[in-house]
Design an enzyme around this catalytic site. Structure first.
Site, PDB file in Angstrom:
ATOM      1  N   HIS A 143       0.926  -1.128  -0.054  1.00 38.44           N
ATOM      2  CA  HIS A 143       0.227  -0.223  -0.031  1.00 38.44           C
ATOM      3  C   HIS A 143       0.898   1.337  -0.008  1.00 38.44           C
ATOM      4  O   HIS A 143       2.008   1.298   0.634  1.00 38.44           O
ATOM      5  CB  HIS A 143      -0.833  -0.132   1.272  1.00 38.44           C
ATOM      6  CG  HIS A 143      -1.997  -0.999   1.125  1.00 38.44           C
ATOM      7  ND1 HIS A 143      -3.468  -0.875   1.380  1.00 38.44           N
ATOM      8  CD2 HIS A 143      -1.913  -2.388   1.148  1.00 38.44           C
ATOM      9  CE1 HIS A 143      -4.007  -2.013   1.174  1.00 38.44           C
ATOM     10  NE2 HIS A 143      -3.189  -2.888   1.054  1.00 38.44           N
ATOM     11  N   ASN A 221      -0.221 -12.260   7.150  1.00 34.98           N
ATOM     12  CA  ASN A 221       0.519 -11.184   6.154  1.00 34.98           C
ATOM     13  C   ASN A 221       0.300  -9.807   6.492  1.00 34.98           C
ATOM     14  O   ASN A 221      -0.862  -9.529   6.795  1.00 34.98           O
ATOM     15  CB  ASN A 221       0.290 -11.508   4.738  1.00 34.98           C
ATOM     16  CG  ASN A 221       0.685 -12.788   4.270  1.00 34.98           C
ATOM     17  OD1 ASN A 221      -0.252 -13.651   3.718  1.00 34.98           O
ATOM     18  ND2 ASN A 221       1.923 -12.874   3.925  1.00 34.98           N
ATOM     19  N   HIS A 253       2.649 -16.810   0.148  1.00 34.05           N
ATOM     20  CA  HIS A 253       2.271 -16.108   1.215  1.00 34.05           C
ATOM     21  C   HIS A 253       2.384 -16.684   2.543  1.00 34.05           C
ATOM     22  O   HIS A 253       2.863 -15.915   3.431  1.00 34.05           O
ATOM     23  CB  HIS A 253       0.901 -15.449   1.044  1.00 34.05           C
ATOM     24  CG  HIS A 253       0.669 -14.263   0.035  1.00 34.05           C
ATOM     25  ND1 HIS A 253       0.714 -14.496  -1.341  1.00 34.05           N
ATOM     26  CD2 HIS A 253       0.859 -12.914   0.417  1.00 34.05           C
ATOM     27  CE1 HIS A 253       0.765 -13.210  -2.007  1.00 34.05           C
ATOM     28  NE2 HIS A 253       0.635 -12.362  -1.240  1.00 34.05           N
ATOM     29  N   ASP A 277      -6.796 -12.445  -2.924  1.00 41.32           N
ATOM     30  CA  ASP A 277      -5.855 -11.185  -3.047  1.00 41.32           C
ATOM     31  C   ASP A 277      -5.522 -10.803  -4.486  1.00 41.32           C
ATOM     32  O   ASP A 277      -4.617 -10.341  -4.785  1.00 41.32           O
ATOM     33  CB  ASP A 277      -4.924 -11.206  -2.135  1.00 41.32           C
ATOM     34  CG  ASP A 277      -4.263  -9.857  -1.839  1.00 41.32           C
ATOM     35  OD1 ASP A 277      -5.063  -9.010  -1.830  1.00 41.32           O
ATOM     36  OD2 ASP A 277      -3.076  -9.848  -1.374  1.00 41.32           O
ATOM     37  N   LEU A 310       5.896  -8.516  -1.333  1.00 41.84           N
ATOM     38  CA  LEU A 310       4.581  -9.039  -2.083  1.00 41.84           C
ATOM     39  C   LEU A 310       3.616  -8.151  -2.405  1.00 41.84           C
ATOM     40  O   LEU A 310       3.365  -7.070  -1.595  1.00 41.84           O
ATOM     41  CB  LEU A 310       4.231 -10.141  -1.335  1.00 41.84           C
ATOM     42  CG  LEU A 310       4.776 -11.433  -1.011  1.00 41.84           C
ATOM     43  CD1 LEU A 310       4.327 -12.482  -0.198  1.00 41.84           C
ATOM     44  CD2 LEU A 310       5.250 -12.244  -2.483  1.00 41.84           C
TER      45      LEU A 310
END
Length: 383
Positions: A143, A221, A253, A277, A310
């Site tokens: 993000h 995660n 993940h 995701d 990731l």
């Protein structure tokens, strides 16, 4: 028997249990019953799906994009339909497209288009998931930290309005940046509050759960880990029965041993369910794409930023189920439930099961969990 359709195959999974030597009956787009083959009238027209497994359509509550588009880039309802169609072809018949942390302007636009998509009956669309922007920058993952911010009054008003217009609205927040009072207000409006991208303590997470948070975003995660003196968000997700948790099962993940431990340790009634995701590459053959001006690289089942962080996942739900069964050792009933009935229960929709009155969305799989066919409301995709 006008209007009644019967589907037969080797076995039928209803979202909880398997049925053999049985037929799925569909009428008016809804499941009418699963009955023994011997109970079918001789003149009943049947669709024989052969040596295959019929299961409820998969349900995905975390889908960032598909068909070459990220949700944040959509400009019209047709763009949302394009994302949904990419996942429909992969067996996900119900999804909540997910907006990762973005500007207030983009968030408003996406919520507006989502409300329009629901009103127009976009196939596969069952709500929205806002993954941010009210997160903890120290656990931002991929993000954009410059867009992470607190909840303002205008945000709250927007979310409460959107929740009144959508079938489901999930919002991922960090409990150290969003107050229990704000969580309570969101949950009180029917919003599914999920905890994620957080460095919160177990106590902070427990307080958030008591305020109404009911879910955890991509377990393990971008969250505070389980440690012996501070269990963190991972510990809270497993220990608190009121919390359910999404899980990315792609072999990248989360290690399979960690998945096994989590499944054994999870307190109920909350459950661990599958999410993909997925990003914009889903349903395409692209090898790279852009996210907020940053290039995402696709290689060997991984999606990463240039520094190796990731950035979403490159997997679909049938492949996730296969991974759980073949690599983690999960029994097939549990693995299928984690992709169907469990996530459907989170949002409280009549999806993810082939029970009387449920929407007749279903998928036919071969022995390798590959898609043989997809049906929406009893109609084959593409009809």
């Amino acid at each position: 028997m006008t209007g009644l359709s019967a589907y037969t195959c080797s076995r039928i999974f209803d979202g909880d249990n398997f049925h053999k030597d049985a037929a799925l009956l569909v009428e008016g787009g809804r499941v009418k019953a699963i009955v023994p083959l011997g109970a079918l009238p001789a003149d009943q027209v049947r669709t024989d799906l052969g040596n295959s497994t019929l299961v409820p359509g998969f349900v995905d509550l975390q889908v960032n994009g598909g068909g070459g588009l990220m949700l944040g880039d959509v400009d019209c309802v047709e763009d949302i339909a394009r994302i949904c169609h990419a996942h429909l072809q992969l067996g996900t018949t119900s999804l909540t497209p997910t907006l990762i942390t973005d500007s207030p302007e983009v968030t408003r636009r996406v919520l507006k288009l989502g409300i329009e998509a629901w009103a127009e009956g976009v196939r596969g669309f069952h709500g929205l998931h806002l993954e941010g922007p009210h997160l903890y920058a120290g656990r931002k993952g991929a993000h954009d930290a410059s867009l992470i911010r607190p909840i303002e009054d205008e945000d709250m008003d927007l979310y409460l309005y959107a929740a009144s217009q959508l079938p489901s609205l999930m919002i991922t927040v960090a409990p150290e940046t969003v107050s229990p009072e704000q969580i309570s207000r969101l949950a009180g409006a029917g919003i599914h509050v999920s905890l994620g991208h957080s460095g919160a303590s177990y106590k902070e997470c427990s307080t958030a759960a008591e305020a109404g948070a009911a879910c955890v975003t991509h377990l393990f995660n971008a969250m505070s880990p389980l440690q012996h003196r501070e269990p963190g968000l991972v510990g809270a997700a497993l220990d608190l029965g009121s919390l359910s948790a999404g899980l990315i099962a792609d072999g990248v993940h989360v290690d399979p041993a960690a998945i096994r431990i989590a499944l054994e340790a999870k307190s109920g009634p909350g459950r661990i369910f599958l999410v993909t995701d997925a990003m914009s590459q889903t349903g395409t053959d692209v090898t790279s794409f852009h996210l907020g001006g940053r290039e995402i690289f696709r290689q060997d089942g991984r999606l990463t930023l240039s520094d190796g962080t990731l950035a979403g996942a490159d997997i679909d739900l049938p492949t996730s189920v296969a991974y759980l069964v073949e690599s983690v050792g999960v029994d097939i009933e549990t693995a299928l439930s984690m992709a169907t009935s469990f996530p459907a229960d989170i949002v409280g929709r009549p999806l993810g099961r082939l029970k009387v009155g449920c929407q007749a969305d279903f998928v036919c799989l071969d022995d390798d969990f590959k898609i043989v066919g997809v049906w929406l409301s009893g109609h084959a995709l593409g009809e």
